[in-house]
Enzyme design. Structure first.
Site, mmCIF file in Angstrom:
data_model
loop_
_atom_site.group_PDB
_atom_site.id
_atom_site.type_symbol
_atom_site.label_atom_id
_atom_site.label_comp_id
_atom_site.label_asym_id
_atom_site.label_seq_id
_atom_site.Cartn_x
_atom_site.Cartn_y
_atom_site.Cartn_z
ATOM 1 N N ARG A 195 0.850 -1.209 0.000
ATOM 2 C CA ARG A 195 0.000 0.000 0.000
ATOM 3 C C ARG A 195 0.880 1.253 0.000
ATOM 4 N NH1 ARG A 195 -2.357 -3.692 -0.294
ATOM 5 N NH2 ARG A 195 -2.131 -2.980 -2.422
ATOM 6 N N GLN B 189 -9.634 10.409 6.984
ATOM 7 C CA GLN B 189 -9.528 9.020 7.436
ATOM 8 C C GLN B 189 -8.469 8.293 6.612
ATOM 9 O OE1 GLN B 189 -13.805 7.361 8.016
ATOM 10 N NE2 GLN B 189 -13.986 9.117 6.656
ATOM 11 N N HIS C 75 -6.701 8.324 11.191
ATOM 12 C CA HIS C 75 -6.395 6.890 11.119
ATOM 13 C C HIS C 75 -4.913 6.629 10.855
ATOM 14 C CE1 HIS C 75 -10.898 5.871 10.165
ATOM 15 N NE2 HIS C 75 -10.685 6.147 11.432
ATOM 16 N N THR D 290 -16.637 9.376 1.670
ATOM 17 C CA THR D 290 -16.599 8.375 2.737
ATOM 18 C C THR D 290 -17.959 7.700 2.855
ATOM 19 O OG1 THR D 290 -16.251 7.987 5.114
ATOM 20 C CG2 THR D 290 -16.896 10.223 4.478
HETATM 21 P P1 OAD Z 1 -15.029 3.349 2.017
HETATM 22 O O1 OAD Z 1 -14.340 2.466 1.023
HETATM 23 O O2 OAD Z 1 -15.850 2.708 3.076
HETATM 24 O O3 OAD Z 1 -15.994 4.345 1.238
HETATM 25 C C1 OAD Z 1 -15.568 5.073 0.136
HETATM 26 C C2 OAD Z 1 -16.702 5.973 -0.297
HETATM 27 O O4 OAD Z 1 -16.239 6.770 -1.359
HETATM 28 C C3 OAD Z 1 -17.949 5.234 -0.805
HETATM 29 O O5 OAD Z 1 -19.109 5.809 -0.237
HETATM 30 C C4 OAD Z 1 -17.905 5.450 -2.308
HETATM 31 O O6 OAD Z 1 -19.198 5.564 -2.885
HETATM 32 C C5 OAD Z 1 -17.186 6.779 -2.379
HETATM 33 N N1 OAD Z 1 -16.437 6.961 -3.641
HETATM 34 C C6 OAD Z 1 -15.802 6.046 -4.408
HETATM 35 N N2 OAD Z 1 -15.201 6.617 -5.443
HETATM 36 C C7 OAD Z 1 -15.468 7.945 -5.359
HETATM 37 C C8 OAD Z 1 -15.136 9.085 -6.143
HETATM 38 N N3 OAD Z 1 -14.383 8.981 -7.244
HETATM 39 N N4 OAD Z 1 -15.578 10.290 -5.733
HETATM 40 C C9 OAD Z 1 -16.337 10.432 -4.620
HETATM 41 N N5 OAD Z 1 -16.680 9.401 -3.838
HETATM 42 C C10 OAD Z 1 -16.250 8.166 -4.197
HETATM 43 O O7 OAD Z 1 -13.910 4.301 2.637
HETATM 44 P P2 OAD Z 1 -13.966 5.186 3.951
HETATM 45 O O8 OAD Z 1 -15.332 5.690 4.194
HETATM 46 O O9 OAD Z 1 -12.862 6.153 3.854
HETATM 47 O O10 OAD Z 1 -10.287 2.730 8.510
HETATM 48 O O11 OAD Z 1 -13.612 4.109 5.040
HETATM 49 C C11 OAD Z 1 -13.500 4.543 6.389
HETATM 50 C C12 OAD Z 1 -12.475 3.738 7.104
HETATM 51 O O12 OAD Z 1 -12.747 2.342 6.947
HETATM 52 C C13 OAD Z 1 -11.075 3.847 6.569
HETATM 53 O O13 OAD Z 1 -10.381 4.985 7.024
HETATM 54 C C14 OAD Z 1 -10.427 2.614 7.090
HETATM 55 C C15 OAD Z 1 -11.491 1.645 6.686
HETATM 56 O O14 OAD Z 1 -11.500 0.461 7.317
HETATM 57 C C16 OAD Z 1 -9.223 2.209 9.115
HETATM 58 O O15 OAD Z 1 -8.330 1.696 8.492
HETATM 59 C C17 OAD Z 1 -9.236 2.346 10.593
#
Ligand code: OAD
Length: 253
Positions: free
Chosen positions: A76, A108, A126, A193
């Site tokens: 990564r 995050q 994070h 997110t």
């Molecule tokens: P997720 O993978 O859960 O969510 C990503 C979000 O971004 C989704 O709602 C997608 O629809 C949206 N998305 C994807 N591509 C996009 C784009 N081009 N433009 C706008 N939006 C887009 O990721 P996070 O919400 O960041 O934690 O996940 C939260 C945490 O869960 C992370 O920080 C990590 C993970 O486990 C830890 O590692 C502690």
């Protein structure tokens, strides 16, 4: 800057108060880096780059198979080093030029694309891939090399370095500072997110109950979309620059 309207805008829905004063918190997630080629977590069916999140993002997973986890984050880290900021990261850096201390980016994400785009006021709740953490002495050195071959900690010499990322079951960084900023902002914006991991997913409710206006910018409505005053759907690299142009225009009027 003084606060004019506690909701940071007119009641007609304008995002800016009458005298242009505004404190803004932008919460970002994996979606903002998607167009830089960094894969999100949940868009591929609960797997993260083909791995079960529990195996590679928990202290238990690390205890069970440290070599697998170190190699996973080494890969990564290399991917992040090759990625470059996209227009969404750059737009937030431009917004900081206008707002200065009145903008805080709470991410995050463990990549450093906000910083490489020029943002300076960024909280990595994070943790950061380009940093290691010594489990013996707590030192957190900047780190761009692999960790799988167990290099010694530059501070204490023990071979106990792990990625400086927060895993499930661990406490995120700087929670007090974030809660303070969210509860005092006029405008809270969430970008890319899924709203499925707390405490980050709870910040919209904190902002709203503190009187801030709230806006979600995401590819699709998130799990907490119903809590926002406004939701705009589409790719971050389009939505964020457009919103920043809108906001900067309103601020300088
Ligand atoms: P997720 O993978 O859960 O969510 C990503 C979000 O971004 C989704 O709602 C997608 O629809 C949206 N998305 C994807 N591509 C996009 C784009 N081009 N433009 C706008 N939006 C887009 O990721 P996070 O919400 O960041 O934690 O996940 C939260 C945490 O869960 C992370 O920080 C990590 C993970 O486990 C830890 O590692 C502690």
């Amino acid at each position: 800057m003084p606060r004019a309207d506690p909701r940071g805008g007119d009641r007609d829905g304008s995002l800016v108060s009458h005298n242009g004063a505004m404190r803004v918190v932008v919460l970002t997630g994996a979606g903002i880096s998607a167009e830089s080629g960094v894969r999100t977590f949940r868009d591929s069916g609960g797997l993260w780059e083909g791995h079960d999140v529990g195996a590679v993002a928990t202290p238990e997973g690390f205890a069970r198979d440290p070599d697998l986890v170190q190699r996973f984050y080494d890969a990564r880290r290399r991917a992040v080093l090759e990625a470059t900021p996209n227009p969404a990261h750059r737009a937030l850096a431009r917004l900081e030029e206008t707002l200065e201390d009145d903008l805080l980016v709470v991410t995050q994400n463990v990549d450093d694309l906000h910083e490489r785009a020029g943002s300076q006021r960024v909280v990595h709740m994070h943790g950061e891939l380009r940093r290691a953490r010594c489990q013996a002495c707590g030192h957190r050195p900047a780190w761009d090399d692999d960790l799988a071959d167990s290099p010694p900690c530059p501070e204490c010499g023990e071979r106990t370095l792990r990625p400086d990322v927060v895993w499930f079951g661990e406490v995120p960084y700087e929670l007090d500072r974030i809660a303070d900023a969210v509860s005092r902002c006029d405008l809270f914006v969430s970008v890319g997110t899924s709203g499925s991991v707390y405490p980050a997913a709870g910040y919209v409710a904190l902002a709203a109950t503190s009187g801030a206006r709230t806006l979600e910018l995401n590819l699709e409505p998130s799990e907490v979309a119903h809590l926002f005053d406004e939701v705009r759907t589409g790719p971050a690299a389009e939505l964020v620059p457009a919103w920043v142009v809108e906001l900067r225009g309103a601020l300088t009027r």
